[in-house]
Design an enzyme around this catalytic site. Structure first.
Site: not given
Ligand code: P1T
Length: 391
Positions: A57, A110, A180, A205
């Site tokens: 961790r 988001y 972000d 992503k």
């Molecule tokens: O899903 P996660 O890895 O926890 O990420 C969250 C997140 C944070 N910031 C942005 C700009 C994002 O697009 C996302 C996650 N977004 C999607 C799952 C979506 O379909 O837009």
């Protein structure tokens, strides 16, 4: 360490940063570093660990290599890998805020980020504003304001934020600027070069790139910010696993070629949709018609692979159109090699109040597309037959 990767270009850093072929005498000679799955590390005696590692961790060679690679491609000093984008965002909030603090967010973040702010961090005050109105931004800052939170382009309206202008005002008031960078990835945008203090990613992503690894990252150069977020990473424990770190390192090696192809295809899809009589408007930062095209050209080296468009007609028309697609997959998420399509009003942004959605422009027929890297003629043919099938 035989080479200094900092002098190399983006693609070279993507491939080589954090990795060293194993030249040690008697060693294996691995060109690709091995995956270290162990959760714990041996000590010679209770006061002498064998290596810098004691427990997974806290640190792990595979995650460390991945964090080094992430930092190298964002041109920052430190990278920290988390189990999801939301875990990365939570670590920032845990590290930098306490009860009663105030955060200013861009008004089209988001939906999950808004939900984290509004439903989990109920001890914080949040203001959502159009950050392109700098006077309003400055007027919204209070003594308790700690962070300004930016996406550029936003999800799903592809609004662009003038990061340098916002950072200048923010720093005058001692705020931390968080960007972000999920949508453009470090290949197209380097937020810290524009004044951001912290970069956050959903690596689920483009960084991972194949829709098979959930992850997040926090990146920065400031020692104090790093120590604070690192402490939360270790103390709260939402770290990325060694295996997922390994997969994301592999993903990053093709980030530049994938981003170029995502963008190439997105241009073709955006122009096709823009010329279609059943489409009201297309939001893609690369189009001259995008209201902030000049700004995005100035602050980033590309426009990415994400676009949204509004279909003429009703919610039922939008659902029928999506139901007719055979190559595009209806799904949340984005940034993978395959093209995904979704309806924010019923999917990613369903928990944002309808009145808020309408006020910022997320209508019932706004459709978001993550353009993949398939043959673009196949993507266009699929869109065409689905558009033909609606009135
Ligand atoms: O899903 P996660 O890895 O926890 O990420 C969250 C997140 C944070 N910031 C942005 C700009 C994002 O697009 C996302 C996650 N977004 C999607 C799952 C979506 O379909 O837009």
């Amino acid at each position: 360490m035989r080479r200094d990767v900092t002098k190399y270009g983006f693609s070279t850093r993507s491939i080589h940063a954090g990795e060293e072929p194993d030249y040690e005498a008697g060693a294996t000679g691995d060109v690709v570093p091995p995956l270290h799955l162990t959760t714990t590390y041996v000590w010679y005696n209770p006061s002498k660990p064998v290596s810098e590692y004691d427990y997974v961790r806290s640190s792990n060679p595979t995650r460390k290599a991945y964090e080094t690679k992430l930092a190298a491609i964002e041109n920052v000093k430190y990278g920290l890998a988390f189990a999801s984008g939301m875990a990365a965002e939570t670590a920032i909030l845990q590290a930098l805020t306490s009860s009663g603090d105030h955060i200013i967010g861009f008004d089209d973040l988001y939906g999950g980020t808004r939900r984290l702010f509004d439903k989990v961090y109920t001890n914080l005050l949040i203001s959502y504003i159009d950050l392109n109105d700098l006077e309003k931004f400055e007027a919204t800052i209070r003594p308790e304001t700690k962070i300004v939170w930016i996406e550029s382009p936003t999800n799903p309206l592809t609004k662009i934020c003038d990061i340098a202008a916002v950072a200048k005002v923010a720093h005058k008031h001692g705020l931390v600027v968080v960007v972000d960078n999920t949508f453009l990835s470090p290949y197209f945008l380097k937020p810290t070069e524009l004044g951001a203090d912290i970069i956050v990613h959903s690596t689920t992503k483009y960084i991972g790139g194949h829709s098979d690894v959930l992850g997040g990252a926090v990146l920065m150069s400031d020692d104090d910010l790093y120590e604070k977020v690192k402490a939360i990473q270790n103390n709260c424990g939402a770290v990325l696993s060694p295996f997922d770190s390994y997969l994301n390192m592999r993903g990053i090696k093709t980030l530049s070629v994938r981003m170029e192809q995502h963008q190439k295809n997105a241009f073709v899809v955006a122009r096709y949709l823009e010329g279609h009589p059943k489409v009201n408007r297309v939001l893609y930062p690369g189009l001259e018609s995008h209201p902030q095209h000049e700004l995005v050209k100035r602050q980033s080296s590309g426009f990415g692979g994400m676009l949204s468009f509004e279909l003429k007609g009703t919610l039922e028309d939008a659902e029928k159109f999506m139901g007719q697609l055979t190559l595009f997959v209806t799904a949340e998420s984005l940034g993978g090699v395959e093209s995904l399509i979704e309806l924010p009003s019923k999917m990613t942004h369903v928990h944002v109040d309808k009145s808020v959605r309408e006020a910022i422009g997320i209508s019932d027929t706004l459709i978001r597309v993550s353009v993949g890297i398939e043959d673009v003629k196949d993507l266009i043919a699929d869109l065409e037959q689905a558009l033909d099938s609606i009135n």
